[in-house]
Each structure stands twice: as structure tokens, then as C-alpha cells.
Design a protein around this motif. Structure first.
Motif, PDB file in Angstrom:
ATOM      1  N   SER B 457       0.697  -0.857  -0.458  1.00  0.00           N
ATOM      2  CA  SER B 457       0.040   0.144   0.155  1.00  0.00           C
ATOM      3  C   SER B 457       0.578   1.451   0.361  1.00  0.00           C
ATOM      4  N   THR B 458       0.306   2.259  -0.616  1.00  0.00           N
ATOM      5  CA  THR B 458       0.918   3.904  -0.383  1.00  0.00           C
ATOM      6  C   THR B 458       0.135   3.767   0.683  1.00  0.00           C
ATOM      7  N   ALA B 459       0.825   3.670   1.979  1.00  0.00           N
ATOM      8  CA  ALA B 459      -0.186   4.129   3.004  1.00  0.00           C
ATOM      9  C   ALA B 459      -0.372   5.552   3.291  1.00  0.00           C
ATOM     10  N   MET B 460       0.701   6.177   3.654  1.00  0.00           N
ATOM     11  CA  MET B 460       0.354   7.283   4.743  1.00  0.00           C
ATOM     12  C   MET B 460      -0.133   8.546   3.576  1.00  0.00           C
ATOM     13  N   THR B 461      -0.212   8.056   2.962  1.00  0.00           N
ATOM     14  CA  THR B 461      -1.081   9.004   1.302  1.00  0.00           C
ATOM     15  C   THR B 461      -2.823   8.254   1.557  1.00  0.00           C
ATOM     16  N   GLY B 462      -2.688   7.137   2.242  1.00  0.00           N
ATOM     17  CA  GLY B 462      -3.992   6.970   2.360  1.00  0.00           C
ATOM     18  C   GLY B 462      -4.674   5.784   1.378  1.00  0.00           C
ATOM     19  N   GLY B 463      -3.134   5.029   1.280  1.00  0.00           N
ATOM     20  CA  GLY B 463      -3.870   3.249   1.246  1.00  0.00           C
ATOM     21  C   GLY B 463      -3.623   3.172  -0.592  1.00  0.00           C
ATOM     22  N   GLN B 464      -2.851   4.116  -1.401  1.00  0.00           N
ATOM     23  CA  GLN B 464      -3.013   4.120  -2.795  1.00  0.00           C
ATOM     24  C   GLN B 464      -2.633   2.635  -3.275  1.00  0.00           C
ATOM     25  N   ASP B 465      -2.855   2.643  -4.810  1.00  0.00           N
ATOM     26  CA  ASP B 465      -2.107   1.531  -5.431  1.00  0.00           C
ATOM     27  C   ASP B 465      -0.530   1.501  -5.444  1.00  0.00           C
ATOM     28  N   HIS B 466       0.090   0.787  -5.867  1.00  0.00           N
ATOM     29  CA  HIS B 466       1.588   0.902  -6.860  1.00  0.00           C
ATOM     30  C   HIS B 466       1.806  -0.555  -6.947  1.00  0.00           C
ATOM     31  N   PRO B 467       2.859  -0.430  -8.348  1.00  0.00           N
ATOM     32  CA  PRO B 467       3.233  -1.627  -8.751  1.00  0.00           C
ATOM     33  C   PRO B 467       3.142  -2.818  -8.351  1.00  0.00           C
ATOM     34  N   GLY B 468       3.137  -3.277  -6.411  1.00  0.00           N
ATOM     35  CA  GLY B 468       3.519  -3.754  -5.895  1.00  0.00           C
ATOM     36  C   GLY B 468       1.863  -4.332  -5.977  1.00  0.00           C
ATOM     37  N   THR B 469       1.538  -4.126  -5.651  1.00  0.00           N
ATOM     38  CA  THR B 469      -0.532  -4.291  -5.545  1.00  0.00           C
ATOM     39  C   THR B 469      -1.111  -5.565  -6.385  1.00  0.00           C
ATOM     40  N   GLY B 470      -0.438  -5.637  -7.827  1.00  0.00           N
ATOM     41  CA  GLY B 470      -1.039  -6.066  -8.146  1.00  0.00           C
ATOM     42  C   GLY B 470      -2.414  -5.698  -9.085  1.00  0.00           C
TER      43      GLY B 470
END
Lengths: 199, 603
Positions: B457-470
Motif C-alpha cells: 500500500s502507499t499507506a501514508m497518503t491514504g492506501g493507494q495502489d502501486h506496482p507491488g499491489t497487483g
């Protein structure tokens, strides 16, 4: 002159949602309204404040309440209530949940939670067991709605506007419970007002 | 057909998304960053509610996002690229040269600045970037303007053949104000990229020619900025006139609703004739702006006689009260109620409440194990930076996205391998800027351990997706980035993959990695409990078994605190906050912490 409502609490308590509800009710009632808060870091269990400014006779300019100009301080946690009383006007009113959440410095023993925090808040204000009552209704996180019910007694917004705001913000399956908590908060504040008038 | 008009309470971020949707923006790209993160999700929501051909993505960093926008613009699609202020540092390379190439269809860049550093490592004023790169700048003061100016920015971009920068600040992004808008969208089909080397191939010969046209293109934008929808003059009483832009306008009006004001929607290029004319008609002209004296300096350089705000207002967030104090200092009569005196003193001695790692946060376990090792820890940007605070005190630097990996390499080189260094970096930050930093350390035979905290998760900014989340921003499945495989492919020989609940495995991986001569990578995986709603039965501390060592308090979990009952304070777990992660039970030396059994009486 806008009416200024400062909402304070701990990240995760629903301060932002509470501010949305007040602002939305004001918008529905045809008022001028602005609301400000900060997202991001503040949400990780830190102090959170939301500013709501409502006007029925002219524009609201800054979204931020000037220092010492808050008419109402809505606190969902006692220490956060104490932290922001300085923002109140001399005749400003506090409505607070009697909940205590220890910050990390207190949990680890390096600082003390203030003694009897409800005392200064209750002077000219109302301290309610909002989380406890909301918990009894099965939704402890809806303490914010109960406190807003108490606030609604002091704001000149029609009941229909509050109801429409609740319906727009709260999930359908929790809506009826939230409506009940809103009324409970309203009744508690009215009771207090009547007592004050009688006395 | 007349379009439907609506009136809504929107945040500045939602308003930007709406303005872009109205302008027919087709492609949007961003890397999440507070206070800009909500713009792209709101843009996709416009598609859900209102329709239209709309594509939006989380790019791996701001430079990539801007280049995606540049390509889409070349192809003839109006494009939006959003970032927080420090993101424009990352994107600065294409940003400067984009002013040379210009655009195909409109290209609008949103910079969300963070005065007061609510969620940032610095408070740079990105208006200065516009002047430096010769890019037109718009600065809205509320959500209505955020919507209208964004729509207008696409037109100005096309008219001037330049990208347009829109500067927001935290209180514009995250304030909700009323927006009236038409539910209508301009539609155009991209014609495809034009083969035009003189415009798009920035080899020196072409770049020199494009540089020569920059002044004229900028002047076209500047001409547009002088019109009344961007430069607004409001008459008023008094000998002092005010020139302002952005949120400063709203604060000024709050204090002095009846004074003459010239509000600049386009602070760069300056509408010089209009500011000069305004200043000449007033005895004094005061400039009101947030952070750097950008307007004041530009006006003084243009020989317009103005006064800027006192220097102490060049830092920190501008508020009505601070502005009133600044105006008083300049001798401006701010009227009763703004005497500058402290209304009520702020309380002293209250325990502060800084943000903390959430209950059940996967990072906590990694730091509790790392704490056993005598190493220097370089940190990075993300939730895990919170581990720098007591009681964890688990990292010793935080500079910029990906910087921890390169700093660790630099420290190891300076100390000739005598100082063990661990770089802690999150999954999203690793894909943003950790990749080239790790490759550099491998290539240069560095001696460091990179601890990748993968919470999916890109957690600090609100839990956005990124290349690792699928998954992508719009929820489409995507290939999940394999951190360990990439590290091996880069040439890292010592690679460990550990699940967050394997504390012994993590400990031994750290011991081996730190001892390893060369770069090591440890990937620790444990999903963000906030984003993935990870919850198990809560734990409780058995009072009879607890020896009051307080070790559980030192992991900094918000669910564990001292009771205040009488003189004997003892640690207890708040079962409403506990997510059942079991870390406290793992570290308890006497096994006094146990999972609550079904049917247990609530203690």
C-alpha cells in the motif's frame, strides 16, 4: 458574521465526517459555508481539527476560523478539548464527549494525562458520555453524530437539513441508529438548556 | 440543449478534478502526495457519475507522471498531472524542457504546496518554479476557482503552446467550499502525435530555436491573464490598496472586507499594466501572499511600488490571525477585533499528540527487531518515518523519496565498511525512487542492508495502489512487482523474504545481512491493517502474570497504555483498538499476554 464551529479529536474518531455533516446541513439549509481541515499525517492517531464556518447574512471568506473566534468547540476527546479552548470566543460554548484517549507520551509514562479534564470544559459547556451511549447503541464510532445532535440545538438549521445531511453521509445500514443517536444528543442538550433556564 | 447547473460543497481537489472533466481532459497521471492525493480518484468518480472517455493512473513517480502527460498531450489529448510540491522537484527535468517543446493538446500540472508542513519535509513555494521555467501560473483561492481555473488552464495551455502550472495550497486542496458548475464536457478526439522534430526533438539546435519563441508564447498567456476572469479588481474604501493571489485573498477579505483589492488569478506572467495602474491609484499598495515574497519581488522588479509582508510571514501557514498581525506591523489599520493581542493564551504543558503507527501496523514488528541490532538506520518517506518518534526512535534520517538507500551507501563508503548501515524504505517509495538508488549501490559495490517494508500500500497518503499491489488506480488487475526478484536481477546476492509474523526469521536475516560483505536486501511483507482491514481477536494482559517490565509499552502501540488506577500503574490493552497482531505477546518475556478467548468476560 459567520458562526464558527471548531471540531477536535483524535485521528480515526470521525472528526472529518462530523465536519462534513455540519457543512452539508448548512449547505442544504441555503447558508454560506466553508470548511477546512488537514488530511495525511494527522490521521495516524494524531490531533485532528476541522473548521466549519456558516453564515446566513453575507459571504464566508477564509475557510479557517480566526484565533479566538470559535463560537463552538466540539471535542470528541477531553485532552483535545483542552488543547483548543483558547480558540473560543469569551462566550463560546464547549460540547465534549467524556472519552479519554491517552497519547503515546502518556501511555509510555513520560507524561501525565491532565487531571479532571472535564471540569474546565463543563464550565459553560456540556460534557456527554457520547462514546458510551453510542456503544450501547452498538456503534461506538457514531459518538460524533450524538455530539452533533447536541450542537444542533444551538444552530439555526432546520431539522430536515440535518436529516438530509445524515442520509447523504452515513451508510444506509447505520442510518436509523445514527438518527436515534442524533436525537439523543439533541435531547440531552435541550434538557441541559431547560435546567439552566429553570435554575 | 442547456446543460444542468449544480451547486455542491467540494474540496479544492474535487473541484480540480471536475474542472478537468469539464475541459474534456482525457488522460491524468500522478504519484500520490498529500495534499494532492484525492484529485485522481475524484477524476475517476466524475467518469462514474457523469460519463466521458477518461483514463487515470498512479504513475511510479512524478517525473514519469509528467512524461505520461506530455506524451498524451503530444497525441492530442488534454492531460492533467498532479503532485505535491516536492513532487515537482522530481519532475523538474521534463518540466523545464516542456516549456520549450510546448504542447499538443492542453497540459495542466497541479502543484499542491504545503505551507506549515502539515505532511511534508519542507514548505517550498512552487510559484517560483513557474518563473524559473517560463510556465504560466494560475493560483485559485477556493474550490470555485480551483474548478474554473483548471478548465481555463487547458485553454491557456493550447493558446500559448505551453504547459500551465496551477498552484494550490493545503487549505485550498482540503477546504470544502461551494462550487456552482455546469454538467457539460468539451469533447475532442486525439488526432495522434504529429511528427514535428523542430518542436519535439530537443537537440541543441532545435532547443535554441524553441527557446527563442518562448517569450512570445509566454506573452500570449500573459495577455490572457489580464482579462477580468483572472485579474479581478474590487473597489473599496481607504488609501491602501492590496494586491493578492491564492488563499491570502480570502484571509485578507476576512480581516478587511471593504478595502480596494486587485486579485491576480495569474501571478505569472504578471498583468503588469493592470498592477501598475492599480498601484498608481493608491497611496500605498500592500502585497498579500503565502510563503515566499514571490509577487512582491516580481512587482518591485517591475518598478511597481509595493510593500510585502514582514519576513516572519515568509514561513509557516498564513492564517487570518497571522495576516492581521503582519498587516498591523506594516501600520495598516485592521480595525477592532484584530488588535493582534493573544485572545486567550494557548494552554501550556498539555501532552502533545503526534501521529503514531496504527495498532497492528506491520512496520512496528520490523522496528522492534531492528532495535536489537547496533546499526545506523537511514529512513525514507512514508508511515514508517513515524518510527523516528519515541518510544521506537527507530530511524536516524529522512531526507527525500528514496534518499535513505543512497545515504546508507554514502555512509558505508565514508566509513569504509566499518559502520553497519540499514536503509529502511517502504514498498511504494522503493518503486518511486529506491530502484535507481539500489542499483547504484550494487554497481558501486556498496555495503549496506536495504530493508523493504512491503505493506502492499502507499499507506501514508491514504492506501493507494502501486506496482507491488497487483492492481491499478481504476481497480484493474496488474502484474505484481516482485521486490526480491528485482533485487536479485540487479545483482544482489543476499536476498531474504520474510513474513511479518516471523520475528525470529527476521532477526536472523538481519544478522546475516548486516554481516554480509556487500549489499543485502530483506523484503518484509505484512499488509497495512488500515487499508486491508486486518483484524483478529484482541489480546489482553493477565494482571497476575505481568511483571511490570513495560517492554510491551516500548513498541509504541496505541492500543497499549498504562492504567491510572491508584499508585500501581500497569500496562493494559484497549481491546477496541487491538487488531490482534500478536507482536506484544511475542515480545512479552513471561507470556502474560494472551489472545482473548471467545466468551471471555471483558476485563
Amino acid at each position: 458574521m459567520p458562526e464558527n464551529i471548531l471540531l477536535a479529536g483524535v485521528g480515526g474518531q470521525g472528526i472529518v465526517t462530523a465536519g462534513d455533516l455540519v457543512a452539508q446541513a448548512a449547505l442544504i439549509a441555503g447558508r454560506q459555508v466553508k470548511k477546512a481541515e488537514v488530511h495525511g499525517m494527522a490521521q495516524r492517531g494524531g490531533s485532528v481539527v476541522s473548521h466549519v464556518r456558516i453564515s446566513s447574512d453575507g459571504p464566508v471568506y477564509s475557510p479557517m476560523i480566526p484565533d479566538g473566534h470559535a463560537d463552538f468547540l466540539i471535542a470528541l476527546e477531553l485532552l483535545e478539548g483542552l488543547r483548543w479552548t483558547w480558540m473560543l470566543r469569551p462566550a463560546g460554548r464547549v460540547i465534549a464527549d467524556d472519552r479519554r484517549v491517552a497519547p503515546s507520551s502518556v501511555s509510555t509514562g513520560s507524561a501525565e494525562y491532565p487531571a479532571q479534564p472535564e471540569k474546565p470544559l463543563a464550565e459553560g459547556g456540556l460534557v456527554l458520555p457520547a462514546t458510551q451511549l453510542a456503544g450501547q447503541a452498538g456503534v461506538p464510532r457514531a459518538a460524533n453524530v450524538l455530539v452533533l445532535g447536541a450542537l444542533s440545538v444551538h444552530l439555526d438549521l432546520p431539522a430536515g437539513a440535518w436529516d438530509e445531511a445524515l442520509a447523504g453521509v452515513i451508510k444506509t445500514r447505520h442510518l436509523e441508529t445514527n438518527r436515534g443517536l442524533f436525537r439523543a444528543g439533541r435531547d440531552l442538550a435541550l434538557e441541559r438548556l431547560n435546567r439552566a433556564t429553570d435554575g | 440543449m442547456s446543460a444542468v447547473r449544480e451547486r455542491m460543497l467540494l474540496s479544492g481537489n474535487e473541484a480540480v478534478a471536475l474542472g478537468a472533466w469539464q475541459a474534456g481532459c482525457r488522460v491524468a497521471a500522478a504519484y500520490p502526495g498529500t495534499p494532492s492525493s484525492e484529485i485522481l480518484p475524484a477524476f475517476l468518480e466524475c467518469r462514474e457519475r457523469l460519463g466521458g472517455e477518461v483514463y487515470a493512473e498512479w504513475s511510479t513517480n512524478e517525473k514519469v507522471a509528467l512524461e505520461v502527460g506530455a506524451g498524451a498531450s503530444m497525441a492530442g489529448a488534454r492531460s492533467l498531472v498532479t503532485m505535491k510540491h516536492v513532487g515537482l522537484n522530481v519532475a523538474a527535468d521534463p518540466f523545464f524542457t516542456l516549456a520549450y517543446t510546448g504542447v499538443g493538446a492542453g497540459l495542466v500540472i497541479i502543484s499542491a504546496d504545503d505551507p506549515g508542513m502539515h505532511s511534508s519535509q519542507n514548505e517550498q513555494d512552487n510559484r517560483i518554479y513557474a518563473r524559473h521555467a517560463h510556465v504560466p501560473l494560475l493560483e485559485p483561492s477556493d474550490s470555485q476557482e480551483a474548478c474554473d481555473f483548471t478548465r481555463l488552464a487547458f485553454e491557456i495551455s493550447e493558446e500559448s503552446d505551453l504547459p500551465v502550472l496551477v498552484r494550490l495550497t493545503t487549505r485550498v486542496c482540503h477546504s470544502r467550499t461551494v462550487v456552482e458548475f455546469q454538467v457539460s464536457r468539451s469533447v475532442r478526439t486525439p488526432e495522434g502525435p504529429a511528427v514535428d522534430p523542430a518542436k519535439y526533438v530537443m537537440i541543441p539546435a532545435n532547443a535554441r530555436a524553441r527557446r527563442a519563441t518562448l517569450g512570445a508564447r509566454l506573452a500570449r498567456a500573459g495577455q490572457r491573464g489580464t482579462l477580468d476572469d483572472l485579474t479581478v479588481e474590487q473597489d473599496g474604501d481607504g488609501d491602501v490598496g492590496f494586491i493578492t493571489s491564492g488563499l491570502g485573498y480570502q484571509h485578507l477579505r476576512e480581516i478587511l472586507p471593504g478595502v480596494p483589492v486587485l486579485k491576480l488569478g495569474m501571478p505569472y506572467p504578471l498583468p503588469e499594466d493592470r498592477v501598475r495602474d492599480f498601484a498608481e491609484r493608491h497611496d500605498r499598495t500592500v502585497v498579500v501572499e503565502e510563503l515566499e515574497p514571490f509577487l512582491a519581488e516580481s512587482l518591485l522588479a517591475a518598478h511597481v511600488e509595493v510593500e510585502g509582508l514582514p519576513e516572519w510571514l515568509h514561513e509557516g501557514e498564513l492564517t487570518p490571525s497571522r495576516l492581521a498581525a503582519g498587516l498591523l506591523k506594516l501600520g495598516v489599520d485592521v480595525g477592532p477585533g484584530w488588535t493582534g493581542g493573544e485572545p486567550t493564551p494557548k494552554p501550556r504543558g498539555l501532552p502533545p499528540r503526534p501521529p503514531v503507527l496504527c495498532p497492528g501496523c506491520a512496520h512496528r514488528a520490523a522496528f522492534s527487531v531492528l532495535d536489537k541490532h547496533d546499526v545506523f538506520v537511514t529512513g525514507d518517506i512514508g508511515c514508517y518515518t513515524l518510527a523516528a518518534l519515541p518510544p521506537l526512535c527507530g530511524l536516524h534520517s529522512c531526507l527525500a523519496m528514496g534518499a535513505g538507500v543512497s545515504q546508507a551507501h554514502g555512509i558505508a563508503k565514508a566509513m569504509d565498511g566499518q559502520q553497519p548501515v540499514v536503509a529502511v524504505i517502504g514498498d511504494s517509495t522503493f518503486t518511486h525512487m529506491g530502484l535507481p538508488a539500489l542499483l547504484n549501490a550494487v554497481y558501486n559495490r556498496g555495503n549496506l542492508t536495504v530493508l523493504i517494508l512491503d505493506n502492499r500500500s502507499t499507506a501514508m497518503t491514504g492506501g493507494q495502489d502501486h506496482p507491488g499491489t497487483g492492481a491499478t488506480l481504476s481497480g484493474e488487475p496488474a502484474p505484481a512487482f516482485d521486490f526480491a526478484a528485482v533485487a536479485r536481477a540487479m545483482g544482489v546476492e543476499s536476498v531474504h523474504e520474510i513474513a511479518i509474523d516471523d520475528l525470529n526469521g527476521m532477526d536472523s536475516a538481519m544478522t546475516r545481512s548486516i554481516a554480509h560483505d556487500g549489499p543485502s536486501v530483506i523484503v518484509v511483507t505484512g499488509p497495512c491493517p488500515l487499508r486491508y482491514d486486518v483484524r483478529a481477536e484482541p489480546y489482553r494482559i493477565e494482571p497476575e502474570e505481568c511483571i511490570l517490565c513495560n517492554r510491551c509499552l516500548r513498541i509504541g502501540c496505541p492500543a497499549i497504555g498504562l492504567t491510572a488506577d491508584g499508585a500501581s500503574k500497569r500496562p493494559v490493552i484497549d481491546e477496541t483498538l487491538c487488531t490482534g497482531c500478536a507482536l506484544c505477546a511475542e515480545i512479552c518475556p513471561v507470556d502474560a499476554i494472551e489472545r482473548r478467548e471467545e466468551g471471555d468476560v471483558h476485563a
